[in-house]
Every structure is written in C-alpha cells, then in structure tokens.
Design a protein around this motif. Structure first.
Motif, PDB file in Angstrom:
ATOM      1  N   LYS A  40       0.964  -1.285  -0.096  1.00 25.97           N
ATOM      2  CA  LYS A  40       0.017  -0.099  -0.044  1.00 25.97           C
ATOM      3  C   LYS A  40       0.994   1.365   0.016  1.00 25.97           C
ATOM      4  CE  LYS A  40      -4.079   2.093   2.445  1.00 25.97           C
ATOM      5  NZ  LYS A  40      -5.057   2.044   3.654  1.00 25.97           N
ATOM      6  N   ALA A  41       1.795   1.205   0.893  1.00 24.75           N
ATOM      7  CA  ALA A  41       2.878   2.408   0.913  1.00 24.75           C
ATOM      8  C   ALA A  41       3.541   2.878  -0.414  1.00 24.75           C
ATOM      9  CB  ALA A  41       4.043   1.938   2.078  1.00 24.75           C
ATOM     10  N   ILE A  42       3.948   1.814  -1.227  1.00 22.23           N
ATOM     11  CA  ILE A  42       4.923   2.140  -2.125  1.00 22.23           C
ATOM     12  C   ILE A  42       3.703   2.738  -3.629  1.00 22.23           C
ATOM     13  CG2 ILE A  42       6.825   0.897  -1.840  1.00 22.23           C
ATOM     14  CD1 ILE A  42       6.095  -0.789  -4.075  1.00 22.23           C
ATOM     15  N   GLN A  43       2.483   2.119  -3.394  1.00 23.82           N
ATOM     16  CA  GLN A  43       1.576   2.547  -4.306  1.00 23.82           C
ATOM     17  C   GLN A  43       0.816   3.741  -4.166  1.00 23.82           C
ATOM     18  OE1 GLN A  43      -0.218  -1.269  -6.586  1.00 23.82           O
ATOM     19  NE2 GLN A  43      -0.108  -1.616  -4.563  1.00 23.82           N
ATOM     20  N   GLY A  44       1.321   4.420  -3.145  1.00 28.92           N
ATOM     21  CA  GLY A  44       0.793   5.872  -2.743  1.00 28.92           C
ATOM     22  C   GLY A  44       1.648   6.724  -3.950  1.00 28.92           C
ATOM     23  N   PRO A  45       2.663   6.740  -3.695  1.00 31.80           N
ATOM     24  CA  PRO A  45       3.432   7.693  -4.901  1.00 31.80           C
ATOM     25  C   PRO A  45       3.574   7.182  -6.204  1.00 31.80           C
ATOM     26  CG  PRO A  45       5.049   6.618  -3.439  1.00 31.80           C
ATOM     27  CD  PRO A  45       3.688   6.338  -2.756  1.00 31.80           C
ATOM     28  N   LEU A  46       3.630   5.749  -6.493  1.00 32.72           N
ATOM     29  CA  LEU A  46       4.004   5.022  -7.446  1.00 32.72           C
ATOM     30  C   LEU A  46       2.683   4.837  -8.492  1.00 32.72           C
ATOM     31  CD1 LEU A  46       6.591   2.445  -6.872  1.00 32.72           C
ATOM     32  CD2 LEU A  46       6.869   4.784  -7.798  1.00 32.72           C
ATOM     33  N   GLY A  47       1.473   5.009  -7.631  1.00 38.14           N
ATOM     34  CA  GLY A  47       0.167   4.665  -8.309  1.00 38.14           C
ATOM     35  C   GLY A  47      -0.247   3.213  -8.634  1.00 38.14           C
TER      36      GLY A  47
END
Length: 207
Positions: free
Chosen positions: A141-148
């Motif tokens: 969830k955390a990395i898909q915040g900035p990466l989409g």
C-alpha cells in the motif's frame, strides 16, 4: 498469454520430483487457469516438467518457469513452452527482449521502490516483491501511494493466514511455495488433500 489473464495465485514448484510435479499440474486442471504454476530452474527436470505439463495439461493450466537468472535459462524454458517467467532478482534487458519476442510474461523481483520503477520501465508485466514476509503487507500500500496502482505480486512467506491481508493491502497476485501444501500430501500424492489446499487459497482472493 495476455497479462490480463494471469492468475491471481501462482504455485512455486521447487524441489519436487517429476512425478510429484505432474500430479500437482494435473490437480490444477480442475481449476481452469485460476491458479498457475512456476517450475523453478533448480528442479533437476524443470524443462521436462514444463514441456510435458504443457503437452498434457496446457489447455487448462498456465505453466511457467521460476528462478530465472540469465538469458540461457529464459531461452531454454521458452523453447519448451513456458508462458511466463519469474526471477528472484531484477531482470537484465536481454531477458526482457527474449520475453517480448516470444510474447512471454515477465515477473522480475524487486525489494525497493527504485527497483520496482526500474523493472516497470524496462517492460515488466508484473513486479514480484520479494521477500514479501520481510516487507510486510503494508509495504504494498505504501509504495503504491506515490507510484500509483501497479501489478505487484507478493512472494516469500505467503500463507493462507496472511494471503488476504496482502490482497487487501494492494498486492494483485500471490506466489506461494512451501506453504501451499502439506509436504506429506505431496509425497503421498494425495489428490484430495492437494485439491482442498488449493481451494482454501482460492477463497482468499477478493471478489
């Protein structure tokens, strides 16, 4: 094979005999492409398993290769019918080129946001986050915040108790190794119990 058809769950087949592997692939025909199987390159007969598995059951089971570390392994697996390939590390550009030409799905591994972006930029269809148990479900969830929203697969320490948490945290796919089956059920080729174990994992996939 189109990435949109890629199954939500992939069984990682490592350390199986030829006979055990073929029993598992046959069991998977009951699930009509809902679960795929990767045959890792450190199985002694991995090419024979992929070849014979595709010849007998390829119309109902997606069979690919795992633990791809170099172009030679990629070429050999494609030659015997592998529909997708996974690695424990990032893929070199030559592996992507081979896969593109053969229309084979690529699933390299990454452990950091930078590696995820690097693999996506090189053409990865799906990026495997490994080891998922070390990173934890919240990492997805955390990395898909900035990466989409990205096509990410959780591999490493995934079991039936944490599977749904990975899905709910943003993993699109799971790769399951030794936690898929009871070892003794594989050894005794207990088809009923093997099938039940697969069904239990399928129930963790969100509607």
């Amino acid at each position: 094979m189109n990435v949109d058809n890629y199954p939500k769950i992939t069984i990682i087949m490592r350390g199986y005999t030829y006979e055990e592997a073929m029993v598992i692939i046959k069991v998977l025909t009951s699930f009509n492409h809902q679960v795929g199987v990767e045959v890792t390159t450190n199985n002694q007969e991995y090419l024979k398993i992929i070849h014979d598995g595709n010849n007998k059951y390829g119309d109902k089971v997606y069979i690919g290769v795992g633990t791809v570390l170099n172009a030679k392994q990629a070429l050999s697996a494609i030659a015997v019918g592998a529909k997708f390939m996974l690695g424990p590390t990032v893929f070199a550009p030559d592996i992507f080129k081979i896969a593109r030409e053969a229309k084979v799905i690529t699933i390299p591994a990454a452990m950091t946001p930078s590696e995820v972006v690097e693999m996506l930029n090189l053409g990865a269809d799906i990026v495997k986050l490994f080891p998922a148990s070390t990173l934890g479900p919240s990492f997805f969830k955390a990395i898909q915040g900035p990466l989409g929203k990205q096509r990410l697969m959780a591999v490493g320490g995934v079991n039936v108790k944490n599977a749904r948490r990975f899905f709910e945290s943003g993993a699109s796919y799971l790769g399951v190794g030794s936690n898929m089956f009871n070892h003794s059920d594989v050894k005794t080729k207990n088809v009923v119990k093997l099938k039940k174990a697969i069904e239990t994992f399928i129930r963790t996939v969100p509607e």
